[in-house]
Write a protein that holds these residues in place. Sequence first.
Motif, PDB file in Angstrom:
ATOM      1  N   GLY A 176       0.790  -1.148  -0.016  1.00 16.84           N
ATOM      2  CA  GLY A 176       0.059  -0.140  -0.009  1.00 16.84           C
ATOM      3  C   GLY A 176       0.942   1.341   0.110  1.00 16.84           C
ATOM      4  O   GLY A 176       0.586   2.033  -0.609  1.00 16.84           O
ATOM      5  N   ILE A 177       1.685   1.303   0.833  1.00 23.23           N
ATOM      6  CA  ILE A 177       2.733   2.400   0.728  1.00 23.23           C
ATOM      7  C   ILE A 177       3.386   2.548  -0.582  1.00 23.23           C
ATOM      8  O   ILE A 177       3.721   3.852  -0.982  1.00 23.23           O
ATOM      9  CB  ILE A 177       3.823   2.308   1.807  1.00 23.23           C
ATOM     10  CG1 ILE A 177       3.210   2.007   3.280  1.00 23.23           C
ATOM     11  CG2 ILE A 177       5.000   3.406   1.841  1.00 23.23           C
ATOM     12  CD1 ILE A 177       2.456   3.128   3.820  1.00 23.23           C
ATOM     13  N   ILE A 178       4.014   1.321  -1.368  1.00 21.60           N
ATOM     14  CA  ILE A 178       4.624   1.585  -2.498  1.00 21.60           C
ATOM     15  C   ILE A 178       3.507   2.360  -3.465  1.00 21.60           C
ATOM     16  O   ILE A 178       3.896   3.260  -4.216  1.00 21.60           O
ATOM     17  CB  ILE A 178       5.007   0.288  -2.849  1.00 21.60           C
ATOM     18  CG1 ILE A 178       6.180  -0.328  -2.267  1.00 21.60           C
ATOM     19  CG2 ILE A 178       5.460   0.359  -4.352  1.00 21.60           C
ATOM     20  CD1 ILE A 178       6.514  -1.931  -2.439  1.00 21.60           C
ATOM     21  N   GLN A 179       2.305   1.679  -3.502  1.00 22.79           N
ATOM     22  CA  GLN A 179       1.318   2.096  -4.508  1.00 22.79           C
ATOM     23  C   GLN A 179       0.931   3.666  -4.085  1.00 22.79           C
ATOM     24  O   GLN A 179       0.776   4.560  -5.054  1.00 22.79           O
ATOM     25  CB  GLN A 179       0.187   1.596  -4.394  1.00 22.79           C
ATOM     26  CG  GLN A 179      -0.739   1.743  -5.602  1.00 22.79           C
ATOM     27  CD  GLN A 179      -2.010   1.057  -5.655  1.00 22.79           C
ATOM     28  OE1 GLN A 179      -2.697   1.203  -4.864  1.00 22.79           O
ATOM     29  NE2 GLN A 179      -2.573   0.416  -6.781  1.00 22.79           N
ATOM     30  N   ALA A 180       0.979   4.143  -3.013  1.00 20.66           N
ATOM     31  CA  ALA A 180       0.828   5.400  -2.661  1.00 20.66           C
ATOM     32  C   ALA A 180       1.775   6.363  -3.078  1.00 20.66           C
ATOM     33  O   ALA A 180       1.421   7.499  -3.723  1.00 20.66           O
ATOM     34  CB  ALA A 180       0.528   5.586  -1.084  1.00 20.66           C
ATOM     35  N   ILE A 181       3.184   5.900  -2.998  1.00 17.87           N
ATOM     36  CA  ILE A 181       4.239   6.474  -3.718  1.00 17.87           C
ATOM     37  C   ILE A 181       4.091   6.663  -4.994  1.00 17.87           C
ATOM     38  O   ILE A 181       4.387   7.907  -5.654  1.00 17.87           O
ATOM     39  CB  ILE A 181       5.482   6.247  -3.288  1.00 17.87           C
ATOM     40  CG1 ILE A 181       5.770   6.228  -1.594  1.00 17.87           C
ATOM     41  CG2 ILE A 181       6.650   6.805  -3.677  1.00 17.87           C
ATOM     42  CD1 ILE A 181       6.965   5.502  -0.906  1.00 17.87           C
ATOM     43  N   ASN A 182       3.893   5.582  -5.636  1.00 16.96           N
ATOM     44  CA  ASN A 182       3.582   6.012  -7.207  1.00 16.96           C
ATOM     45  C   ASN A 182       2.576   6.746  -7.517  1.00 16.96           C
ATOM     46  O   ASN A 182       2.817   7.439  -8.664  1.00 16.96           O
ATOM     47  CB  ASN A 182       3.438   4.475  -7.702  1.00 16.96           C
ATOM     48  CG  ASN A 182       4.486   3.314  -7.377  1.00 16.96           C
ATOM     49  OD1 ASN A 182       5.778   3.608  -7.202  1.00 16.96           O
ATOM     50  ND2 ASN A 182       4.402   2.406  -7.806  1.00 16.96           N
ATOM     51  N   GLU A 183       1.573   6.696  -6.804  1.00 13.16           N
ATOM     52  CA  GLU A 183       0.413   7.637  -7.072  1.00 13.16           C
ATOM     53  C   GLU A 183       0.909   8.730  -6.993  1.00 13.16           C
ATOM     54  O   GLU A 183       0.495   9.630  -7.881  1.00 13.16           O
ATOM     55  CB  GLU A 183      -0.980   7.195  -6.285  1.00 13.16           C
ATOM     56  CG  GLU A 183      -2.067   7.782  -6.633  1.00 13.16           C
ATOM     57  CD  GLU A 183      -2.705   7.237  -7.871  1.00 13.16           C
ATOM     58  OE1 GLU A 183      -3.022   7.961  -8.862  1.00 13.16           O
ATOM     59  OE2 GLU A 183      -2.728   5.912  -8.002  1.00 13.16           O
ATOM     60  N   TYR A 184       1.547   9.373  -6.137  1.00 14.22           N
ATOM     61  CA  TYR A 184       1.879  10.780  -5.753  1.00 14.22           C
ATOM     62  C   TYR A 184       2.868  11.189  -7.047  1.00 14.22           C
ATOM     63  O   TYR A 184       2.476  12.399  -7.473  1.00 14.22           O
ATOM     64  CB  TYR A 184       2.701  10.839  -4.773  1.00 14.22           C
ATOM     65  CG  TYR A 184       3.680  12.142  -4.333  1.00 14.22           C
ATOM     66  CD1 TYR A 184       2.839  13.380  -4.403  1.00 14.22           C
ATOM     67  CD2 TYR A 184       5.042  12.231  -4.391  1.00 14.22           C
ATOM     68  CE1 TYR A 184       3.480  14.486  -4.249  1.00 14.22           C
ATOM     69  CE2 TYR A 184       5.578  13.620  -4.344  1.00 14.22           C
ATOM     70  CZ  TYR A 184       4.828  14.639  -4.227  1.00 14.22           C
ATOM     71  OH  TYR A 184       5.533  15.794  -3.919  1.00 14.22           O
ATOM     72  N   TYR A 185       3.657  10.397  -7.688  1.00 12.90           N
ATOM     73  CA  TYR A 185       4.448  10.881  -8.845  1.00 12.90           C
ATOM     74  C   TYR A 185       3.704  10.430 -10.147  1.00 12.90           C
ATOM     75  O   TYR A 185       4.277  10.819 -11.259  1.00 12.90           O
ATOM     76  CB  TYR A 185       5.594   9.873  -8.619  1.00 12.90           C
ATOM     77  CG  TYR A 185       6.542  10.452  -7.676  1.00 12.90           C
ATOM     78  CD1 TYR A 185       7.383  11.596  -8.084  1.00 12.90           C
ATOM     79  CD2 TYR A 185       6.658   9.905  -6.569  1.00 12.90           C
ATOM     80  CE1 TYR A 185       8.401  12.083  -7.210  1.00 12.90           C
ATOM     81  CE2 TYR A 185       7.607  10.309  -5.637  1.00 12.90           C
ATOM     82  CZ  TYR A 185       8.276  11.401  -5.890  1.00 12.90           C
ATOM     83  OH  TYR A 185       9.378  12.054  -5.095  1.00 12.90           O
ATOM     84  N   GLY A 186       2.353  10.238 -10.054  1.00 13.11           N
ATOM     85  CA  GLY A 186       1.581  10.024 -11.198  1.00 13.11           C
ATOM     86  C   GLY A 186       1.639   8.889 -12.075  1.00 13.11           C
ATOM     87  O   GLY A 186       1.426   8.833 -13.102  1.00 13.11           O
TER      88      GLY A 186
END
Length: 343
Positions: free
Chosen positions: A71-81
């Motif tokens: 979940g943390i990984i995907q949240a970071i990926n989402e932040y960077y578009g």
Amino acid sequence: MRALGSLWILLFCAGHLSYAQAPMKVIFDTDMGSDCDDVGALAYLHSLADLGKVEILACVYSSGKVPYGAGIIQAINEYYGRGSIPVGAYQQQDVGDSIDKMDAKRLASDTSRYGHSIILNSQAESHTSVVRRILAHPSNDKVVYITVGHTKGLYDVLTSLPDDHSRWSGDEMIKNKVSKWVALGALKADQRAAAKDWDFFFNGTAPFTQYLVENFPKPIYYVSAGTDVMTGSSLVSLPKGVIVRDAYESWLWWYGNKTLQDQRPSWDLACVYYAVNGEGEFLKNMGTGSLDFDAEEGCSWIPGKESKPEQYYVIEKPGITQDFADYFNKMISKKPKRNSLTH
């Protein structure tokens, strides 16, 4: 004829330039949450992607005991578009750090704030399936596999059997599609005979590391750098509610009520730096050798000893600590190029 010759030269040069500028394809394997430098490493990787230097094919969470890493990984990926980057997770609980040092449960559960969809590892695809699916794609070759976490993930890929994604075994797939493995590990193995570090030895990973050291079919680069390269203070420039800042703050507060100004060593960031940039301004490849690895006793680097495939050991250049830290702090606090969220 002269015109045709000129046209051929132009086409050749254009093709060569296009090839030279093609972004490096990478798979990023992390034990996200055990430390906050994993967050910095992924943020740095996204900043390199914004510059066109890399294409992040997939992210792997290689630690199963804390069920929120994916979940943390995907949240970071989402932040960077780049929220669509596949995230695979090791979903068993026999390997990994058992302590939620980042308050990952709270962060991963806040999907409304960070815009991601995965909370639990069980909601992500199997790590082995993700990697096999990505590598099986005809356009994906010469992939660089970057490990800044436990070695269980890559071990499972290497020992995997043919499946619906590919008729190749894991060993065959890596031989055909992966160019090298770059790992944060074997720290200080060039300085003492029985070195043990977090990623290679602890949390049940040592037997998997030993198998990889002895059987991985492509060149291996062990990166031992970043201990005194302190980063994180620049994240104060980001607003609260940005996952990169929030995750660093949560981990540092857990680690003795520390703040962003206290910062954290940049081991994982240094590994990503070498994988993408090579030696660059800050690192030195000591050349070929062999890692003498014993799962119980520790490991040591033996320079010049022949190994097949090749093994290399990477350290910091002298006198670069502050410049290296300044570079990383600048890169991890850059505004994302593709951010679709409002912060």
